[in-house]
Design a protein around this motif. Structure first.
Motif, mmCIF file in Angstrom:
data_model
loop_
_atom_site.group_PDB
_atom_site.id
_atom_site.type_symbol
_atom_site.label_atom_id
_atom_site.label_comp_id
_atom_site.label_asym_id
_atom_site.label_seq_id
_atom_site.Cartn_x
_atom_site.Cartn_y
_atom_site.Cartn_z
ATOM 1 N N LYS A 1 9.763 41.602 -11.462
ATOM 2 C CA LYS A 1 10.373 41.777 -12.780
ATOM 3 C C LYS A 1 9.790 40.735 -13.735
ATOM 4 O O LYS A 1 9.809 39.547 -13.438
ATOM 5 N N GLY A 2 9.246 41.211 -14.844
ATOM 6 C CA GLY A 2 8.653 40.301 -15.815
ATOM 7 C C GLY A 2 7.311 39.768 -15.375
ATOM 8 O O GLY A 2 6.968 38.626 -15.690
ATOM 9 N N LEU A 3 6.558 40.562 -14.642
ATOM 10 C CA LEU A 3 5.246 40.118 -14.147
ATOM 11 C C LEU A 3 4.205 41.217 -14.349
ATOM 12 O O LEU A 3 4.532 42.399 -14.294
ATOM 13 N N PRO A 4 2.950 40.796 -14.564
ATOM 14 C CA PRO A 4 1.901 41.795 -14.746
ATOM 15 C C PRO A 4 1.681 42.603 -13.470
ATOM 16 O O PRO A 4 1.910 42.118 -12.362
ATOM 17 N N GLU A 5 1.217 43.828 -13.608
ATOM 18 C CA GLU A 5 1.061 44.699 -12.451
ATOM 19 C C GLU A 5 -0.144 44.354 -11.592
ATOM 20 O O GLU A 5 -0.103 44.497 -10.373
ATOM 21 N N VAL A 6 -1.209 43.909 -12.263
ATOM 22 C CA VAL A 6 -2.465 43.717 -11.543
ATOM 23 C C VAL A 6 -3.007 42.317 -11.805
ATOM 24 O O VAL A 6 -2.955 41.832 -12.928
ATOM 25 N N GLY A 7 -3.506 41.679 -10.750
ATOM 26 C CA GLY A 7 -4.069 40.343 -10.893
ATOM 27 C C GLY A 7 -5.537 40.291 -10.530
ATOM 28 O O GLY A 7 -6.250 41.297 -10.628
ATOM 29 N N ALA A 8 -5.972 39.106 -10.077
ATOM 30 C CA ALA A 8 -7.398 38.829 -9.866
ATOM 31 C C ALA A 8 -8.067 39.789 -8.889
ATOM 32 O O ALA A 8 -9.238 40.135 -9.042
ATOM 33 N N SER A 9 -7.340 40.240 -7.870
ATOM 34 C CA SER A 9 -7.956 41.124 -6.865
ATOM 35 C C SER A 9 -8.168 42.524 -7.389
ATOM 36 O O SER A 9 -8.705 43.380 -6.678
ATOM 37 N N ASN A 10 -7.666 42.774 -8.610
ATOM 38 C CA ASN A 10 -7.756 44.105 -9.172
ATOM 39 C C ASN A 10 -6.932 45.131 -8.379
ATOM 40 O O ASN A 10 -7.155 46.326 -8.485
#
Lengths: 553, 553
Positions: free
Chosen positions: B485-494
């Motif tokens: 909750k309140g976090l981006p869906e995708v990070g560094a690993s794509n």
């Protein structure tokens, strides 16, 4: 063949102070060649963007047309003009142009992102120009508060545009070239003047940076203890004014805060700050009697981790403010930063440190043109139309009024508005979707992704997590379990809120029919409704709810 | 027998602007009889108190000694002096005293909490007095910006104390009694003057409310469209000045916003606003040509739900601002509220509404005494010692300096400081634990309960919920499950952040030894660590984590 269009499109800075990003286009409508002026950032706040690290213009529109971008031109090295260069280069991949000092700062930003610094070309000032597609762009020196600030003369087949960038009219600005009225009156026929609006509500004529030297030196000279002064590190003119005043008052000057040192270093490297006074290290500063010392520190806006906040909290790099010392804010507090600044002032007050701020206007002048100076600029350039840029809506609107009352045509164009400059009068040529991109940790997220919205909701309403296990027969296994975060323990029933919630949810589960128990969405919806109703009754608050339904089947 | 002590103890207002609450005590040390002056509130903000509805002084110290409280005296009806009466009465249960108008407002607050309004006694002004234990207290009329503002003369066996309350020196204040210098010079020997500090940094002599009437009437008269004006509803002096100016300019006046109507009603009921101009209802206002109409609206601080924000958003009660209308801020923006106010100004700007604010000082004067007026007050009362109250630390410190430079003894006492006034010179008599109580929804919570801290953390870092089921053999049943909750869906690993988290946690669970799997605390600690590490690598943020471990055993 469709006729060519000359267009202006702000993507940032028009409707706000900060985050400057302007687009000019020339060519067949909807297939114009493009140049970008400035790639700046703006800063987040707890009210609207909690947890966000930096705010960038949303350049999606440009990214989709990046094969049409012939160049990115950076007017000067302030964060709200150059700050997004590193973050956004990969999405635009167009050549960047800037004068030497700005280029030095820009390259540092590219390096931080592992981008080849060769994409940035250092340009000499006007009358030299850069050819970029159908555009010919010249960097015209203009006085501001940082070295080598420039306005742009943008020549196009449809006429000449003058883009001021940030500026003030100052013939003795401390750093950067003095304002040259003759030069700014020499551009001949100009189609549009795109002009800084931030200070349009300041009715007095602007004051020169040089007027500060004596009052600040006098202030420092009359203090018995240590003197610390803060301003924006990027306000290099002020940093220099302060350092020179310190030296004039017979003190050794020590820079505190990384951005302060970095800016002075960039200035020294590029030769634009060759005459900056010698400074001593924090280590050496601890050895000097405090009445002979002056600190120049970051954090004029009350930023939590900057040097001023650290000094207000106690020691910083071995240095400590004490009763009888003086702290000078040589700065204006940006709306929204008051609480942080006031906190520092009160902390210093508790220590017995005298805080001097700018209430009298004696120790700070603005780097932007006030209304009379804007009017002077309008006349000097004598363009057909004045387009107010860089400012909130109220600034743009007022600036348009001022222009019109002096007989210049004007138009209000906020971010996302295409202004068609092809004809004799400017007209709205359409709108593009635009907005802000948030740098959140290491990730860029869209302002409409819902992430920040969810954070604000958790902060305002607290968060209840409901866990339910459903067995192989679609029956609840045991009782529902609740975890609370950011919520009071006990409510109206005088029993733990978590117990009341679990009780009410347990009752519901016991009575729920098979169809509901088989349907995750329905189950979740019902449990959320119950949790909100119970919390409203117990604590007068509709909580945020996350439901985790685990099925053993 | 121990000798008696005369003490002063601020519990709110000394170290801040707002939330006034002062205690005086007389009697054997640590067994003094007590009176309380004011029970005010202050307002929350997103930065430090997200989700909180109201901030009250922490009166635990008083509550523990409530059998020793002989009375609660309310100086005037501003929220920062009377606002906590309803919320805190049940914890103190001492008789309350106020003059008629203040009592009217106070009783409404008691009623809202279902408290018998008889606990509040209406008192006539000085020279009448109230006997409360060893104290004799008189309400001395003083000019401020609300009817029947009073300072207190507090007589004790150890001498006389004069407590100014909030005040300005205004011989024509619009509402309330004109300042009476003769009266304020008539108190004879005074041990201590406890004195308002909020405007000590304003060096000019204070201006009278009456100086606003002509400029405001002139402004309204020269507008072609509708005029709306806002100020604090509780600044009744200004509400009256504005209403009279509207009438003088030939307009019908309509009040918008509940607190505006409530205040005027209280004034009319108690007779102190008998001469307030007739007003019309919002319904009638929609029938009147806009050039004949003036709205008086709540929301001078940009409050989201107040009338000004509603008008800026569109329609409110059938009324709508339009191009050519004028909106006047007859108020000062309190530090921290700038963003909300500026937002409204820009919304109006987009509508074409002209906003007039107080930059010139023409349409607003402060209700508090500036430095020269404070100095005049010091002289009139001629006390042995001046104790600065109501102000941030910087105000108290400066006020103490000002007093001392005029030859009065002074002492800085922030919230929680007991000042012993028994001897010839004031001295610190100890410290008590104090702080703030948050009204959160319908619940009062302590500032150190960790609730607000958790909310801020969720807002800054987002929230990950990990659910793990452990079976009867202490083995994980299936994979761990994460909700974000309140976090981006995708990070560094794509890859989706939730997948990366579940993968890393799953790996850990597979390898975890039996001892760890049996131990909830250990399991939770490890999983939190992994989630933070993974999120830091993926999105550059250390998330907040809640772990729910369900055991089938």
């Amino acid at each position: 063949m469709s006729s060519n269009r000359l267009m202006y499109l702000p993507l940032g800075g028009a409707g706000e102070v900060g985050m400057n990003c302007y687009v000019y286009g020339y060519g067949p409508e909807h297939d114009e060649r493009l140049i970008v002026v400035d790639l700046g950032v703006t800063f987040p706040d707890m009210d609207s963007t909690p947890g966000v690290d930096l705010i960038l213009p949303d350049v999606s529109w440009l990214q989709e047309r990046r094969d049409r971008i012939d160049g990115i031109f950076i007017t000067h090295a302030h964060e709200d003009h150059v700050g997004a260069v590193g973050h956004l280069y990969d999405r635009l991949k167009a050549p960047i142009y800037a004068r030497a000092f700005t280029a030095n700062i820009g390259r540092r930003k590219l390096e931080e992102h592992g981008i080849d610094t060769d994409v940035l070309t250092t340009v000499s000032p006007w009358p030299e120009t850069v050819e970029a597609g159908p555009f010919k762009v010249g960097f015209v020196p203009i006085s501001h508060s940082i070295p080598e600030s420039s306005g742009l003369v943008i020549d196009t087949p449809a006429g000449r545009i003058v883009h001021t960038g940030d500026f003030k009219i100052d013939t003795n600005p401390g750093v950067g070239e003095p304002f040259d009225a003759e030069l700014w009156s020499s551009f001949g026929a100009v189609k549009a003047l795109v002009c800084d609006s931030t200070n349009v509500f300041s009715h007095a004529e602007g004051r020169s940076e040089s007027t500060l030297a004596d009052p600040i030196a006098e202030l420092i000279r009359t203090q018995d203890g240590m003197v610390a002064a803060t301003t924006f590190a990027s306000n290099i003119a002020r940093v220099k004014t302060l350092a020179e005043a310190g030296v004039a008052a017979g003190r050794s000057v020590c820079l505190l805060g990384r951005s302060m040192s970095r800016m002075v270093q960039a200035g020294t490297e590029t030769g634009v700050l060759a005459d900056f006074p010698a400074v001593i290290s924090p280590e050496d500063a601890t050895q000097i009697p405090r009445e002979n010392l002056m600190l120049l520190v970051t954090g004029s806006q009350g930023e939590r981790r900057a040097a001023s906040a650290q000094l207000a909290n106690g020691k910083y790099r071995g240095l400590q403010m004490k009763e009888g010392d003086t702290f000078l804010f040589s700065s204006k507090t940006i709306p929204g930063n008051e609480r942080g600044v006031i906190k520092i002032i009160n902390q210093f007050s508790e220590m017995g440190v005298d805080v001097v701020d700018d209430h009298g206007g004696l120790y700070h002048v603005s780097g932007h043109a006030n209304r009379p100076d804007l009017e002077a600029m309008h006349k000097m350039v004598g363009a057909q139309v004045v387009i107010p840029m860089h400012g909130e809506h109220r600034h743009l609107r007022e600036h348009a009024k001022v222009s019109k009352s002096a007989g210049f045509d004007s138009i209000i164009a906020v971010n996302g508005t295409i202004v068609d400059l092809s004809g004799n009068a400017p007209k709205i040529g359409g709108y593009v979707e635009t907005g802000r991109t948030y740098l959140d940790g290491s990730v860029q997220v869209g302002m409409l992704d819902g992430i920040v919205r969810d954070r604000i909701r958790m902060a305002l309403n607290g968060h209840v997590i409901i866990t339910v296990i459903i067995d192989e027969n679609d029956d609840p296994l045991g009782e529902p379990w609740c975890e609370l975060k950011g919520l009071p323990e006990v409510g109206a029933s005088n029993a733990p809120l978590v117990d009341v919630l679990e009780e009410d949810l347990g009752q519901f589960l016991m009575r729920a029919d098979a169809k509901t128990l088989r349907d995750d969405d329905k189950l979740e919806e019902q449990m959320k409704r119950i949790a909100r109703k119970t919390s409203q009754a117990e604590i007068g608050k509709k909580v945020e709810v996350t439901c985790v339904i685990s099925r053993l089947s």
